[in-house]
Design an enzyme around this catalytic site. Structure first.
Site, PDB file in Angstrom:
ATOM      1  CG  ASP A  49      74.853  -7.313 126.439  1.00 55.32           C
ATOM      2  OD1 ASP A  49      75.604  -6.908 127.295  1.00 55.32           O
ATOM      3  OD2 ASP A  49      75.073  -8.643 125.847  1.00 55.32           O
ATOM      4  CD  GLU A  79      75.862 -10.739 121.354  1.00 55.82           C
ATOM      5  OE1 GLU A  79      76.489 -11.143 120.308  1.00 55.82           O
ATOM      6  OE2 GLU A  79      75.444 -11.280 122.358  1.00 55.82           O
ATOM      7  CG  ASN A  80      72.080  -8.680 121.940  1.00 55.30           C
ATOM      8  OD1 ASN A  80      72.677  -8.645 123.078  1.00 55.30           O
ATOM      9  ND2 ASN A  80      72.074  -9.919 121.133  1.00 55.30           N
ATOM     10  CG  ASN A  94      76.355 -15.194 121.789  1.00 53.36           C
ATOM     11  OD1 ASN A  94      76.188 -13.925 122.337  1.00 53.36           O
ATOM     12  ND2 ASN A  94      75.088 -15.759 121.630  1.00 53.36           N
ATOM     13  CG  HIS A  95      73.710 -13.177 118.871  1.00 51.20           C
ATOM     14  ND1 HIS A  95      73.304 -14.470 118.269  1.00 51.20           N
ATOM     15  CD2 HIS A  95      73.207 -12.836 120.049  1.00 51.20           C
ATOM     16  CE1 HIS A  95      72.357 -14.747 119.104  1.00 51.20           C
ATOM     17  NE2 HIS A  95      72.298 -13.713 120.117  1.00 51.20           N
ATOM     18  CG  HIS A 122      79.098 -11.868 125.187  1.00 53.89           C
ATOM     19  ND1 HIS A 122      78.430 -10.508 125.187  1.00 53.89           N
ATOM     20  CD2 HIS A 122      78.440 -12.733 124.374  1.00 53.89           C
ATOM     21  CE1 HIS A 122      77.234 -10.792 124.718  1.00 53.89           C
ATOM     22  NE2 HIS A 122      77.214 -12.151 124.140  1.00 53.89           N
ATOM     23  CG  HIS A 149      70.758  -9.322 127.365  1.00 52.72           C
ATOM     24  ND1 HIS A 149      69.652  -9.333 126.281  1.00 52.72           N
ATOM     25  CD2 HIS A 149      71.811  -9.473 127.014  1.00 52.72           C
ATOM     26  CE1 HIS A 149      70.519  -9.501 125.287  1.00 52.72           C
ATOM     27  NE2 HIS A 149      71.907  -9.401 125.748  1.00 52.72           N
TER      28      HIS A 149
END
Ligand SMILES: [Fe+2]
Length: 258
Positions: free
Chosen positions: A8, A39-40, A67-68, A151, A178
């Protein structure tokens, strides 16, 4: 084939370390294919089309999300057209984009990349076990090498999915928490697995966020605007080797300081 999975990517520090280190790592480790979880990338939550293009330019062959995924509104139309950037397959039906893509490796070998969300603690509309078998079958019709970015929050669910897919996919790489786990391994059927690949970003933090801000939100329950931290930036992930048949032969954690 050597496959690098980059965990990530968190905020500007994460994107920078990918741009600085990934091209060299690809050469040093003789990487044939690289998956980056992005995604982050946008300030710690979501990704923009511009950032996705930068990660691809830095050496990602495919980008997975989580999820984001919908945090940035402009990502929907981009995902609808993208052929190397995927979102989890088990978001609400009718969402733009797709959860499975087949991308050629450096030598032309087709590699299928699949992105799935866990169900525990993530309010996922469709459970991963409900769709994963069909997706893996679809992937295997086009590729021997099949990579799954799972994820998910819960260790138990990540281990269970890896075990369930053992012998049918090349790797099941856990993302989202993470914190790199110490269980990188090849399962008996030939599937590489790790419960969590870690984070590419600032580790002097609470999973990427400035620690003071994360602690204040937890202590007070009040809304606090999060900012990515800056210290102890690392590129983390997993290095998987596999044969032409798609069976993994090794699975090693990767941890590189910026
Ligand atoms: Fe996540």
């Amino acid at each position: 084939m050597n496959i690098l999975f980059v965990a990530d990517v968190f905020g500007v520090p994460g994107r920078r370390v990918v741009e600085d280190r990934l091209p060299g790592l690809r050469d040093d480790l003789s990487i044939d294919f690289c998956v980056v979880n992005g995604e982050n990338a946008a300030d710690g939550a979501g990704i923009t089309p511009r950032l996705a293009e930068r990660l691809l330019a830095a050496g990602a062959d495919a980008i997975t999300l989580g999820n984001h995924v919908w945090r940035r509104s402009e990502i929907g139309p981009y995902l609808a057209e993208a052929d190397r950037v995927i979102r989890p397959a088990n978001v609400a039906s009718g969402s733009p984009g797709r959860g499975l893509v087949v991308v050629p490796a450096a030598d032309g070998t087709p590699v299928a990349v699949l992105n799935l969300l866990g169900q525990l603690f993530l309010n996922t509309p469709v459970g991963p076990f409900e769709i994963v078998d069909d997706l893996v079958e679809e992937a295997r019709r086009s590729a021997q090498v099949v990579l799954v970015d799972f994820h998910a929050e819960a260790t138990s669910e990540k281990v269970a999915v890896a075990r369930w897919l053992d012998g049918r996919v090349t790797a099941v790489i856990g993302t989202h928490t993470h914190i790199q786990t110490s269980d990188a391994r090849v399962l008996p059927g030939g599937t590489a697995a790790i419960t969590d690949a870690g984070m590419t970003g600032p580790h002097d933090s609470v999973i990427g966020v400035e620690a003071d801000l994360a602690i204040r939100r937890m202590r007070t329950g009040m809304p606090v605007r999060f900012r990515p931290a800056e210290g102890d930036v690392r590129l983390e992930g997993v290095l998987v080797a596999c044969g032409e048949d798609g069976r993994a032969t090794s699975c090693e954690p990767v941890r590189v300081s910026a």
